[in-house]
Design a protein around this motif. Structure first.
Motif, PDB file in Angstrom:
ATOM      1  N   SER A 231      46.655  35.720 -74.127  1.00  0.00           N
ATOM      2  CA  SER A 231      46.647  35.445 -72.702  1.00  0.00           C
ATOM      3  C   SER A 231      47.386  34.120 -72.485  1.00  0.00           C
ATOM      4  N   THR A 232      47.879  33.883 -71.283  1.00  0.00           N
ATOM      5  CA  THR A 232      48.670  32.677 -71.020  1.00  0.00           C
ATOM      6  C   THR A 232      48.282  32.023 -69.701  1.00  0.00           C
ATOM      7  N   LEU A 233      48.308  30.701 -69.698  1.00  0.00           N
ATOM      8  CA  LEU A 233      48.070  29.927 -68.468  1.00  0.00           C
ATOM      9  C   LEU A 233      49.211  28.925 -68.313  1.00  0.00           C
TER      10      LEU A 233
ATOM     11  N   GLN B 154      56.382  32.098 -73.196  1.00  0.00           N
ATOM     12  CA  GLN B 154      57.022  33.135 -74.013  1.00  0.00           C
ATOM     13  C   GLN B 154      56.320  33.258 -75.368  1.00  0.00           C
ATOM     14  N   PHE B 155      55.999  32.127 -75.943  1.00  0.00           N
ATOM     15  CA  PHE B 155      55.274  32.085 -77.218  1.00  0.00           C
ATOM     16  C   PHE B 155      53.954  32.845 -77.114  1.00  0.00           C
ATOM     17  N   GLY B 156      53.225  32.600 -76.028  1.00  0.00           N
ATOM     18  CA  GLY B 156      51.925  33.259 -75.842  1.00  0.00           C
ATOM     19  C   GLY B 156      52.058  34.746 -75.580  1.00  0.00           C
ATOM     20  N   VAL B 157      53.005  35.103 -74.701  1.00  0.00           N
ATOM     21  CA  VAL B 157      53.190  36.511 -74.334  1.00  0.00           C
ATOM     22  C   VAL B 157      53.604  37.320 -75.559  1.00  0.00           C
TER      23      VAL B 157
ATOM     24  N   GLN C   2      57.389  32.967 -83.496  1.00  0.00           N
ATOM     25  CA  GLN C   2      56.051  33.471 -83.774  1.00  0.00           C
ATOM     26  C   GLN C   2      55.499  33.006 -85.122  1.00  0.00           C
ATOM     27  N   THR C   3      56.375  32.427 -85.970  1.00  0.00           N
ATOM     28  CA  THR C   3      55.867  31.944 -87.259  1.00  0.00           C
ATOM     29  C   THR C   3      54.774  30.907 -87.048  1.00  0.00           C
ATOM     30  N   MET C   4      54.928  30.092 -85.995  1.00  0.00           N
ATOM     31  CA  MET C   4      53.896  29.087 -85.676  1.00  0.00           C
ATOM     32  C   MET C   4      52.551  29.781 -85.469  1.00  0.00           C
ATOM     33  N   LEU C   5      52.576  30.880 -84.729  1.00  0.00           N
ATOM     34  CA  LEU C   5      51.315  31.600 -84.459  1.00  0.00           C
ATOM     35  C   LEU C   5      50.791  32.271 -85.730  1.00  0.00           C
TER      36      LEU C   5
ATOM     37  N   SER D  97      58.148  24.647 -62.012  1.00  0.00           N
ATOM     38  CA  SER D  97      57.556  24.511 -60.676  1.00  0.00           C
ATOM     39  C   SER D  97      57.054  25.871 -60.196  1.00  0.00           C
ATOM     40  N   GLU D  98      56.230  25.848 -59.142  1.00  0.00           N
ATOM     41  CA  GLU D  98      55.694  27.105 -58.584  1.00  0.00           C
ATOM     42  C   GLU D  98      56.845  27.976 -58.066  1.00  0.00           C
ATOM     43  N   GLN D  99      57.856  27.323 -57.518  1.00  0.00           N
ATOM     44  CA  GLN D  99      59.022  28.057 -57.005  1.00  0.00           C
ATOM     45  C   GLN D  99      59.751  28.796 -58.147  1.00  0.00           C
ATOM     46  N   GLU D 100      59.944  28.089 -59.273  1.00  0.00           N
ATOM     47  CA  GLU D 100      60.587  28.732 -60.429  1.00  0.00           C
ATOM     48  C   GLU D 100      59.748  29.891 -60.963  1.00  0.00           C
ATOM     49  N   LEU D 101      58.442  29.682 -60.941  1.00  0.00           N
ATOM     50  CA  LEU D 101      57.539  30.732 -61.431  1.00  0.00           C
ATOM     51  C   LEU D 101      57.746  32.028 -60.646  1.00  0.00           C
ATOM     52  N   HIS D 102      57.949  31.887 -59.331  1.00  0.00           N
ATOM     53  CA  HIS D 102      58.072  33.071 -58.474  1.00  0.00           C
ATOM     54  C   HIS D 102      59.511  33.568 -58.356  1.00  0.00           C
ATOM     55  N   ASP D 103      60.427  32.897 -59.048  1.00  0.00           N
ATOM     56  CA  ASP D 103      61.836  33.310 -59.036  1.00  0.00           C
ATOM     57  C   ASP D 103      61.975  34.594 -59.857  1.00  0.00           C
ATOM     58  N   ALA D 104      62.488  35.632 -59.222  1.00  0.00           N
ATOM     59  CA  ALA D 104      62.537  36.954 -59.867  1.00  0.00           C
ATOM     60  C   ALA D 104      63.555  37.006 -61.013  1.00  0.00           C
ATOM     61  N   ARG D 105      64.430  35.976 -61.118  1.00  0.00           N
ATOM     62  CA  ARG D 105      65.489  36.047 -62.126  1.00  0.00           C
ATOM     63  C   ARG D 105      64.993  35.898 -63.559  1.00  0.00           C
ATOM     64  N   HIS D 106      63.857  35.244 -63.733  1.00  0.00           N
ATOM     65  CA  HIS D 106      63.352  35.161 -65.103  1.00  0.00           C
ATOM     66  C   HIS D 106      62.384  36.317 -65.334  1.00  0.00           C
ATOM     67  N   ASN D 107      62.205  36.665 -66.576  1.00  0.00           N
ATOM     68  CA  ASN D 107      61.342  37.812 -66.855  1.00  0.00           C
ATOM     69  C   ASN D 107      60.134  37.449 -67.716  1.00  0.00           C
ATOM     70  N   ILE D 108      59.748  36.182 -67.664  1.00  0.00           N
ATOM     71  CA  ILE D 108      58.559  35.747 -68.397  1.00  0.00           C
ATOM     72  C   ILE D 108      57.496  35.395 -67.360  1.00  0.00           C
ATOM     73  N   THR D 109      56.382  36.081 -67.400  1.00  0.00           N
ATOM     74  CA  THR D 109      55.325  35.836 -66.419  1.00  0.00           C
ATOM     75  C   THR D 109      54.023  35.510 -67.136  1.00  0.00           C
ATOM     76  N   PRO D 110      53.391  34.392 -66.780  1.00  0.00           N
ATOM     77  CA  PRO D 110      52.087  34.092 -67.382  1.00  0.00           C
ATOM     78  C   PRO D 110      51.020  34.986 -66.754  1.00  0.00           C
ATOM     79  N   GLU D 111      49.931  35.149 -67.463  1.00  0.00           N
ATOM     80  CA  GLU D 111      48.830  35.941 -66.890  1.00  0.00           C
ATOM     81  C   GLU D 111      48.137  35.138 -65.786  1.00  0.00           C
ATOM     82  N   TYR D 112      47.996  33.818 -66.024  1.00  0.00           N
ATOM     83  CA  TYR D 112      47.360  32.921 -65.046  1.00  0.00           C
ATOM     84  C   TYR D 112      48.260  31.721 -64.792  1.00  0.00           C
TER      85      TYR D 112
END
Lengths: 300, 300
Positions: free
Chosen positions: A259-261, A251-254, A222-225, A269-284
């Motif tokens: 907001s995150t895109l 993760q940086f944005g969240v 977060q120092t970058m931000l 990939s879209e498949q990785e995005l929908h993989d429930a094992r990770h807990n980072i979700t973009p807003e868009y």
């Protein structure tokens, strides 16, 4: 649950709710040496709508000025002030966040980008040319604490060697209050479809001998931000971080309260995005940054 | 509670219950370039009583043969077979513990001690002379996975550079089954009353880019003891580890199921020994290794 941008209405609403867009570069604007189709138009569109655009990169080897050439080569326009690299972040951190004493110097392990940005910010630094030569025992013994050194800044350095490690070690363990900064801690970086040791390797070497933890400037830290906010008057709730990787950009944005895109033109990939094992979700998310070009025709 | 050796009876009983003594060197036999008074007589005494003596050192830069010269300079005698350095431990580990394939090579980041010990054990290794030269992008691109490399072995290397880091990275991330070994992971080492970055710094650089954990040979890691046991037919219950540091030598001995003797001629003071905050306790302690000379007159 992330919202996929697929309709003109959704895209218009997405653009309208933001004043500033922070862009990761590789995987978002280009992929290696190839422009991602349509993103040139997207950047024009956002500028025409009066949005502030910042390109946020962990690459420390080039100054902002030098990095504009990468944009030019790919047919994109970017001004120096739109680029926020980790070397520049280090300069902003030293100047605006910690008020680095004007009579102190920064010992630099890194390449031209860091020195150029410190020079531009009138921050004194110390990186003698002969530091890149090899060292013997006499040379090791000649390394002494230097009270002028107030910080050690580590970025990517293809000329890393034992002399530099030993100097950083002596300064960080002997100089009272000496800061330990790293432009980023990326373990590796992509180059021509392969990966090679990144700045994280050099930072680990200094951590390994000193036992000290650095202040890391680059994403996802977060120092970058903090540095971006220190430089620009950003409203985080009206700022969107755009990236292609969940575990760095998004993760940086969240974490930063933005907001995150996520765009699907890079690592995730879209498949990785929908993989429930990770807990980072973009807003868009969207197939490409160029998806935003849908909004264009509505304005014309 | 540690027993302090102060009487002839206690010293005689201590010596009698052991067949083998493992010695740390600096702080036990010498301090920098000065012999600790009387230890030459102690070593003679133990040899005369038929005890096996082994000098166990994490120093990887010298082969056992070369290390005997350090003993000679200080007026001590030590045969090559009494010295167990971390480079030799690496050779024993590869040859006797993992049965390293004869058709594979070890990529070495390190100095002469490692190469000499691998040569002596007929283990093929790869460390081209030009690895110590600096590298540019063309050189980076030229680094390719080499199926002949079956292990990367990292020791102290004053000529560490990006070429070596990148080669280690490529082998460790691309070669199936490639072993990652480190002679030791000491963060720093003493030199002329100061300290400088140790092998741990170089090992950390490789860990930092590959995300892999090495098998560390040196103290306090037990692999060193496994190698000593693989080489000699030791009865751990009749073996004593003698050292001057609680958190390396004594921990090494305690974890290894050996008896332990702390001598107060090095790093750990008697006050620190009795400090309840640490949880490592030697079985015996003495003002100096030369305390054992009390037993001598009883035999004459």
């Amino acid at each position: 649950m992330a919202t996929k941008l697929t309709t003109r209405e959704a895209v218009n609403a997405f653009i309208d709710r933001h004043d500033t867009f922070l862009f990761d570069c590789d995987g978002v604007l280009w992929y290696g040496h190839t422009l991602i189709p349509g993103v040139d138009k997207t950047l024009e569109l956002l500028r025409r709508k009066g949005k502030r655009i910042l390109f946020v990169t962990n690459n420390s080897t080039q100054s902002r000025q030098a990095y504009t050439k990468k944009f030019e080569k790919l047919g994109l326009s970017a001004s120096k002030n739109e680029i926020f690299g980790s070397s520049y972040a280090a300069a902003v951190y030293l100047r605006k966040v910690v008020d680095f004493p004007v009579d102190k110097q920064v010992y630099v392990i890194g390449q031209a980008g860091i020195c150029d940005e410190l020079d531009a910010a009138s921050i004194r630094h110390n990186n003698p040319a002969d530091d890149s030569s090899t060292i013997d025992w006499e040379g090791v013994e000649a390394i002494t604490p230097d009270p002028n050194i107030g910080a050690v800044l580590v970025g990517f350095d293809m000329e890393i060697n034992y002399r530099k490690l030993a100097k950083a070690y002596v300064y960080l363990t002997s100089n009272p209050g000496c800061l330990f900064l790293a432009t980023n801690d990326d373990a590796s970086f992509p180059h021509h479809g392969r990966t090679f040791p990144g700045t994280g390797s050099m930072v680990a070497a200094i951590k390994g001998c000193t036992g000290r933890e650095p202040r890391v400037l680059g994403k996802p830290h977060q120092t970058m931000l903090d540095c971006i906010v220190a430089k620009y008057d950003l409203d985080r709730t009206r700022t969107c971080m755009v990236g292609d990787r969940l575990n760095t950009d998004i993760q940086f944005g969240v974490q930063g309260g933005m907001s995150t895109l996520l765009v699907l033109t890079g690592v995730t990939s879209e498949q990785e995005l929908h993989d429930a094992r990770h807990n980072i979700t973009p807003e868009y998310y969207a197939d490409s940054l160029a998806t935003l070009n849908m909004a264009d025709t509505a304005d014309e």
